[in-house]
Design a protein around this motif. Sequence first.
Motif, PDB file in Angstrom:
ATOM      1  N   GLY A  27      11.887  -5.850 -10.326  1.00 16.45           N
ATOM      2  CA  GLY A  27      13.054  -5.494 -11.150  1.00 16.45           C
ATOM      3  C   GLY A  27      14.137  -6.562 -11.148  1.00 16.45           C
ATOM      4  N   VAL A  28      14.222  -7.374 -10.082  1.00 15.52           N
ATOM      5  CA  VAL A  28      15.227  -8.449 -10.060  1.00 15.52           C
ATOM      6  C   VAL A  28      14.586  -9.809 -10.352  1.00 15.52           C
ATOM      7  N   GLY A  29      13.389  -9.755 -10.964  1.00 17.78           N
ATOM      8  CA  GLY A  29      12.796 -10.991 -11.493  1.00 17.78           C
ATOM      9  C   GLY A  29      11.976 -11.797 -10.513  1.00 17.78           C
ATOM     10  N   ARG A  30      11.675 -11.258  -9.331  1.00 20.44           N
ATOM     11  CA  ARG A  30      10.824 -11.998  -8.403  1.00 20.44           C
ATOM     12  C   ARG A  30       9.368 -11.895  -8.836  1.00 20.44           C
ATOM     13  N   ASP A  31       8.573 -12.869  -8.386  1.00 18.87           N
ATOM     14  CA  ASP A  31       7.169 -12.947  -8.813  1.00 18.87           C
ATOM     15  C   ASP A  31       6.295 -12.155  -7.833  1.00 18.87           C
ATOM     16  N   VAL A  32       6.121 -10.873  -8.128  1.00 16.56           N
ATOM     17  CA  VAL A  32       5.232 -10.042  -7.295  1.00 16.56           C
ATOM     18  C   VAL A  32       3.828 -10.203  -7.879  1.00 16.56           C
ATOM     19  N   ALA A  33       2.993 -11.012  -7.189  1.00 21.69           N
ATOM     20  CA  ALA A  33       1.771 -11.510  -7.815  1.00 21.69           C
ATOM     21  C   ALA A  33       0.518 -10.743  -7.425  1.00 21.69           C
ATOM     22  N   ALA A  34       0.498 -10.131  -6.241  1.00 17.09           N
ATOM     23  CA  ALA A  34      -0.755  -9.502  -5.794  1.00 17.09           C
ATOM     24  C   ALA A  34      -0.481  -8.392  -4.799  1.00 17.09           C
ATOM     25  N   VAL A  35      -1.419  -7.456  -4.766  1.00 12.03           N
ATOM     26  CA  VAL A  35      -1.319  -6.341  -3.823  1.00 12.03           C
ATOM     27  C   VAL A  35      -2.719  -5.904  -3.401  1.00 12.03           C
ATOM     28  N   SER A  36      -2.839  -5.544  -2.122  1.00 11.44           N
ATOM     29  CA  SER A  36      -4.055  -4.869  -1.671  1.00 11.44           C
ATOM     30  C   SER A  36      -3.603  -3.683  -0.837  1.00 11.44           C
ATOM     31  N   SER A  37      -4.503  -2.745  -0.664  1.00 10.97           N
ATOM     32  CA  SER A  37      -4.169  -1.590   0.161  1.00 10.97           C
ATOM     33  C   SER A  37      -5.454  -1.061   0.775  1.00 10.97           C
ATOM     34  N   ARG A  38      -5.323  -0.052   1.616  1.00 14.49           N
ATOM     35  CA  ARG A  38      -6.543   0.524   2.205  1.00 14.49           C
ATOM     36  C   ARG A  38      -7.441   1.063   1.099  1.00 14.49           C
ATOM     37  N   THR A  39      -6.816   1.733   0.118  1.00 13.80           N
ATOM     38  CA  THR A  39      -7.600   2.260  -1.008  1.00 13.80           C
ATOM     39  C   THR A  39      -7.259   1.482  -2.278  1.00 13.80           C
ATOM     40  N   ARG A  40      -8.235   1.333  -3.109  1.00 16.98           N
ATOM     41  CA  ARG A  40      -8.039   0.622  -4.371  1.00 16.98           C
ATOM     42  C   ARG A  40      -7.029   1.354  -5.268  1.00 16.98           C
ATOM     43  N   ALA A  41      -7.069   2.684  -5.188  1.00 19.03           N
ATOM     44  CA  ALA A  41      -6.200   3.479  -6.069  1.00 19.03           C
ATOM     45  C   ALA A  41      -4.730   3.145  -5.825  1.00 19.03           C
ATOM     46  N   SER A  42      -4.336   2.953  -4.563  1.00 22.07           N
ATOM     47  CA  SER A  42      -2.928   2.648  -4.269  1.00 22.07           C
ATOM     48  C   SER A  42      -2.552   1.269  -4.802  1.00 22.07           C
ATOM     49  N   ALA A  43      -3.467   0.305  -4.605  1.00 26.66           N
ATOM     50  CA  ALA A  43      -3.185  -1.048  -5.105  1.00 26.66           C
ATOM     51  C   ALA A  43      -3.084  -1.036  -6.631  1.00 26.66           C
ATOM     52  N   ASP A  44      -3.983  -0.295  -7.271  1.00 31.28           N
ATOM     53  CA  ASP A  44      -3.961  -0.208  -8.741  1.00 31.28           C
ATOM     54  C   ASP A  44      -2.654   0.428  -9.233  1.00 31.28           C
TER      55      ASP A  44
END
Length: 294
Positions: A27-44
Motif C-alpha cells: 500500500g505504501v509502494g514497496r516491492d512485495v515480490a514473493a511469498v511462500s507459506s506452509r500451505t499454498r492456499a495462504s500464499a495464493d
Amino acid sequence: MLPTDDVSIGFVGAGTLGRGLALALDGVGRDVAAVSSRTRASADWLAERIDGCTALDTAQDVAHACDLVFITTPDAVIADVAATVNWRPVQGVVHCCGAASTELLTPAADAGAEVGAMHPFQTFAVLSEPPEAARRLSGVTFAVSATGWLADYLPSLAESLGGSAVTIPDELRPLYHASAVLSCGYVATLLDAAVNLWTTMGFSAEDGIRAAMPLARATIEAIAAAGPADAVTGPAVRGDAATISAHLEVLSRHAENLLPLYRELTLASLPLARGKGVPEADLARLRRTAGGAG
Ligand SMILES: NC(=O)c1ccc[n+]([C@@H]2O[C@H](COP(=O)([O-])OP(=O)(O)OC[C@H]3O[C@@H](n4cnc5c(N)ncnc54)[C@H](OP(=O)(O)O)[C@@H]3O)[C@@H](O)[C@H]2O)c1
C-alpha cells in the motif's frame, strides 16, 4: 547492497501478520515480490491481492527471489526457517517476534546475511483489505534492531508505513512484549470476562458485546486523549470499598473463576486511586476488601 526503495521484499508465512504487513507495504509502494507459506492456499491468498507478487513453493524460493525476507511464521518456527534456508551474504532476513532478539536468526547471520527484528506494537487480527492494513499501521511504534544496511532501512520502512521505530535492548524485549500483550490480548481476555457476565445473567454473548463495546471504546478513547490517570473511573478509584465488596460477593456466587482476576485488578488500581486523591484510610480498606496485605 544499498538500501533503496527498490528492495524486493518477500514473506515466508502468510498468516495474520504476514498478510497485514505485506498488504501495508504494498500500500505504501514497496516491492512485495514473493511469498511462500506452509500451505499454498495462504500464499495464493496474499499473491492474489498484491500486483507483482508471486506465490512460491518454498522459503528457499523466496530467499532466491528477494533482497529482504520477512519470516512471519509462528515464533516457534522462525529458527527452523532461518536454519534450513541457504541465505546469501548481505541479503536481509527479518523476524517480527516481539519477545525475541535477532539471535533467532543466527544461522542467517553466520551465512553473511544481515539480520533484523522488527516488531509492530499492533495487532493484525481480523484484517482483509489492503487499505485497512495500511491504516492499522499509521502511528504505530515498531521495535527495531538490525545489522548492516537493515539498521537504517528498517526504521525507514517503519516511517514509510506512518509509524516510528524505537530501540529496545535485547534483554528487555520480553518486557516490551509483555506490555504489548497487556495492551492487546489481555484486553480481549478482560472483555471476554465482561461479556461472560452477560451470558451468566441470561443474555446472549452478542447482547454482552453490544453492551460492553461502547463503554470499552469510550474508555480507550478517553485514555488515548487524557491518559489512564484522568480517564479511569469506577469504584476502586473512588475509594468505594462497599461496592467492591458487593462485586466480590456476587462474583463468588455466579462467576467464582473471576474472583482472583477481579481482586488483582482492584489492587492494581490502588496507585491510580491514590493519584485521584483517595485518602490512605480508604485505600487500606480497599486493600483489605480485595484481599491484599494490610
Ligand atoms: N498476529 C499479530 O497481530 C502479530 C503482531 C505482532 C507480531 N506478530 C508476530 O508475527 C509472527 C507471525 O504471527 P501470526 O500471528 O501472523 O501467526 P499466524 O497467524 O499463525 O500465521 C503464521 C503463518 O505461518 C505459516 N507457517 C507455519 N509454519 C510454517 C512453515 N514451517 N513454513 C512456512 N510458513 C509456515 C502458516 O501458514 P499456513 O497459513 O499456510 O498454514 C501461517 O499462515 C510471529 O512472530 C508473531 O510474534 C504477530
